[in-house]
Motif scaffolding. Sequence first.
Motif, PDB file in Angstrom:
ATOM      1  N   ASP A 179      -7.555   6.379  -1.072  1.00  0.00           N
ATOM      2  CA  ASP A 179      -8.219   5.111  -0.768  1.00  0.00           C
ATOM      3  C   ASP A 179      -7.747   4.099  -1.801  1.00  0.00           C
ATOM      4  N   ILE A 180      -7.144   3.013  -1.343  1.00  0.00           N
ATOM      5  CA  ILE A 180      -6.606   1.987  -2.245  1.00  0.00           C
ATOM      6  C   ILE A 180      -7.436   0.723  -2.095  1.00  0.00           C
ATOM      7  N   ARG A 181      -7.917   0.210  -3.221  1.00  0.00           N
ATOM      8  CA  ARG A 181      -8.675  -1.048  -3.246  1.00  0.00           C
ATOM      9  C   ARG A 181      -7.889  -2.051  -4.083  1.00  0.00           C
ATOM     10  N   MET A 182      -7.396  -3.077  -3.423  1.00  0.00           N
ATOM     11  CA  MET A 182      -6.646  -4.109  -4.131  1.00  0.00           C
ATOM     12  C   MET A 182      -7.616  -5.000  -4.909  1.00  0.00           C
ATOM     13  N   ILE A 183      -7.343  -5.180  -6.198  1.00  0.00           N
ATOM     14  CA  ILE A 183      -8.121  -6.107  -7.021  1.00  0.00           C
ATOM     15  C   ILE A 183      -7.528  -7.505  -6.857  1.00  0.00           C
ATOM     16  N   ASP A 184      -6.228  -7.581  -7.003  1.00  0.00           N
ATOM     17  CA  ASP A 184      -5.472  -8.788  -6.691  1.00  0.00           C
ATOM     18  C   ASP A 184      -4.055  -8.317  -6.353  1.00  0.00           C
ATOM     19  N   GLU A 185      -3.117  -9.214  -6.259  1.00  0.00           N
ATOM     20  CA  GLU A 185      -1.772  -8.820  -5.821  1.00  0.00           C
ATOM     21  C   GLU A 185      -1.030  -7.945  -6.835  1.00  0.00           C
ATOM     22  N   ASN A 186      -1.543  -7.868  -8.066  1.00  0.00           N
ATOM     23  CA  ASN A 186      -0.868  -7.095  -9.116  1.00  0.00           C
ATOM     24  C   ASN A 186      -1.689  -5.947  -9.683  1.00  0.00           C
ATOM     25  N   LYS A 187      -2.883  -5.702  -9.129  1.00  0.00           N
ATOM     26  CA  LYS A 187      -3.751  -4.635  -9.637  1.00  0.00           C
ATOM     27  C   LYS A 187      -4.457  -3.955  -8.478  1.00  0.00           C
ATOM     28  N   ALA A 188      -4.614  -2.639  -8.604  1.00  0.00           N
ATOM     29  CA  ALA A 188      -5.336  -1.886  -7.576  1.00  0.00           C
ATOM     30  C   ALA A 188      -6.034  -0.693  -8.198  1.00  0.00           C
ATOM     31  N   ILE A 189      -7.084  -0.262  -7.530  1.00  0.00           N
ATOM     32  CA  ILE A 189      -7.792   0.966  -7.883  1.00  0.00           C
ATOM     33  C   ILE A 189      -7.512   1.966  -6.778  1.00  0.00           C
ATOM     34  N   VAL A 190      -7.103   3.153  -7.170  1.00  0.00           N
ATOM     35  CA  VAL A 190      -6.781   4.217  -6.229  1.00  0.00           C
ATOM     36  C   VAL A 190      -7.749   5.366  -6.479  1.00  0.00           C
ATOM     37  N   VAL A 191      -8.384   5.841  -5.423  1.00  0.00           N
ATOM     38  CA  VAL A 191      -9.284   6.982  -5.532  1.00  0.00           C
ATOM     39  C   VAL A 191      -8.842   8.009  -4.497  1.00  0.00           C
ATOM     40  N   PHE A 192      -8.754   9.264  -4.921  1.00  0.00           N
ATOM     41  CA  PHE A 192      -8.400  10.306  -3.958  1.00  0.00           C
ATOM     42  C   PHE A 192      -9.027  11.631  -4.360  1.00  0.00           C
ATOM     43  N   ILE A 212      -0.939  -1.102 -11.861  1.00  0.00           N
ATOM     44  CA  ILE A 212      -0.585  -2.515 -11.985  1.00  0.00           C
ATOM     45  C   ILE A 212       0.868  -2.697 -11.563  1.00  0.00           C
ATOM     46  N   LYS A 213       1.161  -3.899 -11.133  1.00  0.00           N
ATOM     47  CA  LYS A 213       2.538  -4.234 -10.775  1.00  0.00           C
ATOM     48  C   LYS A 213       3.208  -4.797 -12.021  1.00  0.00           C
ATOM     49  N   GLU A 214       4.285  -4.150 -12.412  1.00  0.00           N
ATOM     50  CA  GLU A 214       5.005  -4.525 -13.622  1.00  0.00           C
ATOM     51  C   GLU A 214       6.488  -4.560 -13.274  1.00  0.00           C
ATOM     52  N   MET A 244       0.819  -1.192   0.000  1.00  0.00           N
ATOM     53  CA  MET A 244       0.000   0.000   0.000  1.00  0.00           C
ATOM     54  C   MET A 244       0.872   1.269   0.000  1.00  0.00           C
ATOM     55  N   GLU A 245       1.945   1.246   0.754  1.00  0.00           N
ATOM     56  CA  GLU A 245       2.821   2.425   0.811  1.00  0.00           C
ATOM     57  C   GLU A 245       3.473   2.689  -0.541  1.00  0.00           C
ATOM     58  N   GLU A 246       3.822   1.627  -1.261  1.00  0.00           N
ATOM     59  CA  GLU A 246       4.417   1.804  -2.588  1.00  0.00           C
ATOM     60  C   GLU A 246       3.418   2.448  -3.552  1.00  0.00           C
ATOM     61  N   ILE A 247       2.159   2.069  -3.436  1.00  0.00           N
ATOM     62  CA  ILE A 247       1.130   2.651  -4.301  1.00  0.00           C
ATOM     63  C   ILE A 247       0.924   4.120  -3.933  1.00  0.00           C
TER      64      ILE A 247
END
Length: 126
Positions: A71-84, A110-112, A1-4
């Motif tokens: 606000d971070i919502r993890m979709i899975d370990e490699n994808k997230a939705i961020v709203v602020f 996404i994590k790449e 979460m901190e990285e995002i």
Amino acid sequence: MEEIKQLVYNYAKAVHSQNEEEFKALWSSKENILISLANQFNGTDAIYQDFLIGVIQSHYESIDLVVEKIDIRMIDENKAIVVFRYHTECIRRDTHEPYGIQGLETQIVIKENNQWKLMHIHYSKK
């Protein structure tokens, strides 16, 4: 979460500096999209050149994108939705007067190659 969260803050910093290398390094190597108030920009080059330089830099001498309440919502370990929530502190290029907007921004990240990258941004104005 901190990285995002750091990715979001690095994006805000790159909007201010408009440094091409720093800005483009935040984006995924996939098909990236930015949807602004009135337009859609496809691909990192268009997002940088047409949106950041063509729209933002042409209208504002300076811009600070102030990020609030991430606000971070993890979709899975490699994808997230961020709203602020955000607001901007700008100086208009034409009048040299202060100007700002506020609204909501949604980012899909996404994590790449083991790093979080932007893939999609959509922002709205209050």
